[in-house]
Design an enzyme around this catalytic site. Structure first.
Site, PDB file in Angstrom:
ATOM      1  N   CYS A 145     101.308  89.547  56.205  1.00 53.88           N
ATOM      2  CA  CYS A 145     101.253  89.755  57.374  1.00 53.88           C
ATOM      3  C   CYS A 145     100.342  88.690  58.607  1.00 53.88           C
ATOM      4  O   CYS A 145     100.083  87.627  57.587  1.00 53.88           O
ATOM      5  CB  CYS A 145     101.693  90.254  58.194  1.00 53.88           C
ATOM      6  SG  CYS A 145     102.003  90.678  59.652  1.00 53.88           S
ATOM      7  N   GLU A 170     104.281  97.415  52.039  1.00 55.54           N
ATOM      8  CA  GLU A 170     103.788  98.468  52.043  1.00 55.54           C
ATOM      9  C   GLU A 170     104.054  99.837  52.395  1.00 55.54           C
ATOM     10  O   GLU A 170     104.049 101.210  52.379  1.00 55.54           O
ATOM     11  CB  GLU A 170     101.845  98.462  52.183  1.00 55.54           C
ATOM     12  CG  GLU A 170     101.710  98.468  53.611  1.00 55.54           C
ATOM     13  CD  GLU A 170     102.268  97.292  54.057  1.00 55.54           C
ATOM     14  OE1 GLU A 170     101.937  96.923  55.292  1.00 55.54           O
ATOM     15  OE2 GLU A 170     102.299  96.047  53.562  1.00 55.54           O
ATOM     16  N   HIS A 220     106.290  93.849  55.025  1.00 61.92           N
ATOM     17  CA  HIS A 220     105.364  94.525  54.589  1.00 61.92           C
ATOM     18  C   HIS A 220     106.120  95.892  53.255  1.00 61.92           C
ATOM     19  O   HIS A 220     106.285  96.239  53.770  1.00 61.92           O
ATOM     20  CB  HIS A 220     105.016  95.645  56.132  1.00 61.92           C
ATOM     21  CG  HIS A 220     104.401  95.010  56.663  1.00 61.92           C
ATOM     22  ND1 HIS A 220     102.924  94.675  56.877  1.00 61.92           N
ATOM     23  CD2 HIS A 220     104.667  93.963  57.837  1.00 61.92           C
ATOM     24  CE1 HIS A 220     102.768  94.586  58.456  1.00 61.92           C
ATOM     25  NE2 HIS A 220     103.248  94.286  59.076  1.00 61.92           N
TER      26      HIS A 220
END
Length: 227
Positions: free
Chosen positions: A86, A196, A194
């Site tokens: 991002c 994560e 994302h």
């Protein structure tokens, strides 16, 4: 394997990045403040999402001048893995480690939702745990995720297999549905979604875990070869 999570003023996904490594891999991970000037002893660098420096001027424009970034460039040029997610992707574009630029989402609204991605290239140190063409679910959270490059750059990305992830459905106007690309060497990956935030089914998807597992496996194999 030692992981560095770079933290800028305005980062907001650094904690998730830290815990993705700690909880999924039981990895040795540390935060590195943007004013630091050394990455000595680290094996991988992670640039998290957020709004570094409040996205003033444009996303990632100021963060590229942080003291740590000269070390990140050196790290990448030596062939070590660098992942930018991002805002981290935007910073990698601004500093020139990846080609192209990021524009406002085509619909001029902030997007925050789970999206379906296609793994276009599973022959990288970031994607070896996926199948080629595999569809995975990973969340996005961005207002400036509309990836753009000129025709010459796009041709090179295709020719070199640098387009790693695409959106199954174009959500933001990105050219060729691009969601993530690598540099020519393949050791620097930038992606808007994302991973994560997709490392456990409790989060809605565990598909992102394979990315970090792939990075660790690549490092172990590379370490065996060096030994």
């Amino acid at each position: 394997m030692r992981w560095a999570v770079i933290v800028f003023p305005g980062s907001n996904a650094d904690t998730e990045m830290y815990h993705a490594i700690k909880d999924v891999l039981d990895g040795d991970v540390s935060y590195v403040w943007h004013e630091e000037t050394s990455l000595e002893g680290f094996d991988a660098v992670l640039l998290p999402g957020g709004f570094s420096y409040g996205d003033y001027l444009r996303s990632g424009a100021i963060a590229q001048f942080s003291p740590i970034m000269s070390e990140v460039v050196r790290f990448a040029e030596e062939g070590a893995p660098v992942l930018g997610v991002c805002n981290g992707f935007q910073i990698l574009l601004e500093i020139g480690l990846l080609p192209g630029a990021m524009r406002r989402n085509q619909q001029l609204t902030f997007l925050c939702k789970h999206v379906e991605l296609i793994v276009e290239n599973n022959q990288t140190g970031f994607t070896s745990g996926y199948e080629a063409g595999e569809k995975i679910t990973v969340p996005v959270a961005h207002g400036d995720g509309n990836y753009y490059c000129d025709d010459k750059t796009l041709g090179k990305l295709k020719e070199n297999g640098q387009i790693v992830f695409t959106y199954a459905k174009n959500i933001n106007g990105s050219i060729e549905n691009i969601a993530g690309i690598t540099n020519e060497r393949g050791n620097v990956l930038g992606m808007m979604p994302h991973p994560e935030r997709a490392v456990h089914t409790l989060l809605g998807s565990a598909d992102g875990a394979k990315l970090f597992e792939s990075m660790e496996r690549e490092w172990r194999e590379r370490d065996v070869i060096r030994t």
